[in-house]
Scaffold this motif. Structure first.
Motif, PDB file in Angstrom:
ATOM      1  N   ARG A   1       0.789  -1.225   0.044  1.00  0.00           N
ATOM      2  CA  ARG A   1      -0.144   0.096   0.117  1.00  0.00           C
ATOM      3  C   ARG A   1       0.751   1.223   0.187  1.00  0.00           C
ATOM      4  O   ARG A   1       1.697   1.094   0.888  1.00  0.00           O
ATOM      5  CB  ARG A   1      -0.959   0.028   1.315  1.00  0.00           C
ATOM      6  CG  ARG A   1      -2.052  -1.097   1.149  1.00  0.00           C
ATOM      7  CD  ARG A   1      -3.089  -0.703   0.256  1.00  0.00           C
ATOM      8  NE  ARG A   1      -4.116  -1.770   0.113  1.00  0.00           N
ATOM      9  CZ  ARG A   1      -5.544  -1.426   0.185  1.00  0.00           C
ATOM     10  NH1 ARG A   1      -5.822  -0.281   0.777  1.00  0.00           N
ATOM     11  NH2 ARG A   1      -6.267  -2.394   0.113  1.00  0.00           N
TER      12      ARG A   1
ATOM     13  N   SER B   1       0.989   5.181   0.741  1.00  0.00           N
ATOM     14  CA  SER B   1       0.222   6.362   1.541  1.00  0.00           C
ATOM     15  C   SER B   1       0.385   7.752   1.027  1.00  0.00           C
ATOM     16  O   SER B   1       1.248   7.873  -0.082  1.00  0.00           O
ATOM     17  CB  SER B   1       0.803   6.190   2.787  1.00  0.00           C
ATOM     18  OG  SER B   1       2.345   6.701   3.000  1.00  0.00           O
ATOM     19  N   ASN B   2      -0.331   8.529   1.498  1.00  0.00           N
ATOM     20  CA  ASN B   2      -0.100   9.784   0.980  1.00  0.00           C
ATOM     21  C   ASN B   2       1.477  10.485   1.331  1.00  0.00           C
ATOM     22  O   ASN B   2       1.799  11.317   0.646  1.00  0.00           O
ATOM     23  CB  ASN B   2      -1.178  10.771   1.763  1.00  0.00           C
ATOM     24  CG  ASN B   2      -2.496  10.646   1.299  1.00  0.00           C
ATOM     25  OD1 ASN B   2      -2.769  10.107   0.452  1.00  0.00           O
ATOM     26  ND2 ASN B   2      -3.726  11.189   1.989  1.00  0.00           N
TER      27      ASN B   2
ATOM     28  N   ASP C   1       3.851   8.632   1.322  1.00  0.00           N
ATOM     29  CA  ASP C   1       4.873   8.070   0.236  1.00  0.00           C
ATOM     30  C   ASP C   1       4.891   9.153  -1.030  1.00  0.00           C
ATOM     31  O   ASP C   1       6.087   9.372  -1.622  1.00  0.00           O
ATOM     32  CB  ASP C   1       4.403   6.716  -0.110  1.00  0.00           C
ATOM     33  CG  ASP C   1       4.652   5.992   1.014  1.00  0.00           C
ATOM     34  OD1 ASP C   1       5.804   6.202   1.913  1.00  0.00           O
ATOM     35  OD2 ASP C   1       4.022   4.768   1.284  1.00  0.00           O
TER      36      ASP C   1
ATOM     37  N   ASN D   1     -11.582  10.205   2.169  1.00  0.00           N
ATOM     38  CA  ASN D   1     -10.352  10.531   2.532  1.00  0.00           C
ATOM     39  C   ASN D   1     -10.100  12.246   1.877  1.00  0.00           C
ATOM     40  O   ASN D   1      -9.371  12.613   0.830  1.00  0.00           O
ATOM     41  CB  ASN D   1      -9.116   9.615   1.659  1.00  0.00           C
ATOM     42  CG  ASN D   1      -7.814   9.926   1.649  1.00  0.00           C
ATOM     43  OD1 ASN D   1      -7.447  10.535   2.664  1.00  0.00           O
ATOM     44  ND2 ASN D   1      -6.992   9.721   0.669  1.00  0.00           N
TER      45      ASN D   1
END
Length: 297
Positions: A98, A100-101, A103, A148
């Motif tokens: 996954r 993430s934001n 990343d 989100n």
């Protein structure tokens, strides 16, 4: 790309290297970002201002900061203004990995274009949408937005489509009203209602502690939404919609929420509706016109 777009590009082809400003907005998803868009931009070597609004479907990778730097910005030494919203939708090879934001945020190392934000959403086990955009946000339209929502004020957005497989809760709608203060057109697609009770059998979303106001909302589409959300917006003890003039909804949901057009709590938010759109054209009974006094006959 449409035939008209291809013809237009052929006409201006000789002028591409001399362009100073270029703006491209495409609301429909498309394939071929590198083969079409990037190749086109490579010819604009003297570009100073660039605006992109794109939704890219497919491809082997999502678009992030390093991709923009290596494939676009490095070829535009005179560029000083880059305004963009790029959503890339991809199939995930390994669902256990996954992104993430954070990343995505770390891929933006270009100091001149570091004022950016991102949203990463996962749908089903193998699909993700990665959205990257410059700040402040300059566009008026956003689609397929989920729970989100980042802690950002989208002052320019007037047209918003919500879609999620997880339920929208009260706190989400509080953030929604704050994040999109000038919203005029809202579409909600979600057939999952929140759980009303927690593990201890306590009422969970009785959190409607205050009325949420949507002061500029004129069009509301809930045709593909659970009747729970119809209740959330039409009940004046939960929401206030002083300028709502267009309502799209399932007729059955409307009957249930308004208690067959007799309920007082939902009467005020329906009072100014001039256009009522239901799934099948019908001849409304007299009760509907009494409940929607502004409805066009």
């Amino acid at each position: 790309m449409s035939k008209m777009t291809n013809i237009y590009w052929l006409v201006v082809d000789n002028d591409l290297p001399n362009l100073k400003c270029f703006s491209l907005t495409c609301y429909r998803s498309f394939q071929g970002f590198d083969n079409v868009i990037v190749r086109l931009l490579h010819r604009m070597i003297y570009l100073e201002e660039l605006t992109l609004y794109l939704h890219i479907f497919g491809g082997s990778k999502f678009i992030a900061g390093t991709h923009l730097d290596n494939e676009i910005l490095i070829h535009m030494p005179q560029l000083h203004t880059f305004i963009f919203y790029i959503a890339s939708e991809n199939v995930i090879a390994d669902p256990t990995i996954r992104v993430s934001n954070d990343d995505i945020q770390r891929t933006f190392t270009n100091i001149e274009h570091r004022q950016v934000a991102c949203m990463v959403d996962y749908f089903k086990p193998d699909t993700m949408i990665c959205r990257i955009f410059s700040l402040p946000f300059k566009f008026h339209r956003l689609e397929h937005i989920t729970n989100n929502i980042p802690n950002i004020i989208f002052n320019s957005v007037t047209y918003l489509k919500l879609w999620d497989t997880d339920p929208f809760k009260y706190k989400f709608f509080v953030r929604l009203a704050r994040a999109f203060p000038f919203l005029k057109n809202l579409s909600i697609r979600n057939i999952v209602r929140p759980f009303l009770f927690d593990q201890n059998n306590h009422l969970r979303d009785k959190d409607w502690l205050s009325i949420i106001e949507y002061p500029h909302l004129i069009s509301l589409d809930m045709e593909r939404a659970h009747s729970y959300y119809v209740e959330d917006f039409l009940n004046e003890t939960k929401a206030y919609l002083p300028h709502l003039t267009e309502l799209k909804v399932l007729y059955y949901s409307l009957q249930i929420v308004t208690k067959y057009f007799t309920r007082n709590e939902t009467r005020r938010n329906c009072a100014r509706v001039r256009q009522l759109i239901v799934e099948n054209p019908i001849a409304y009974p007299k009760d509907v016109y009494c409940y929607f006094p502004s409805l066009s006959v």
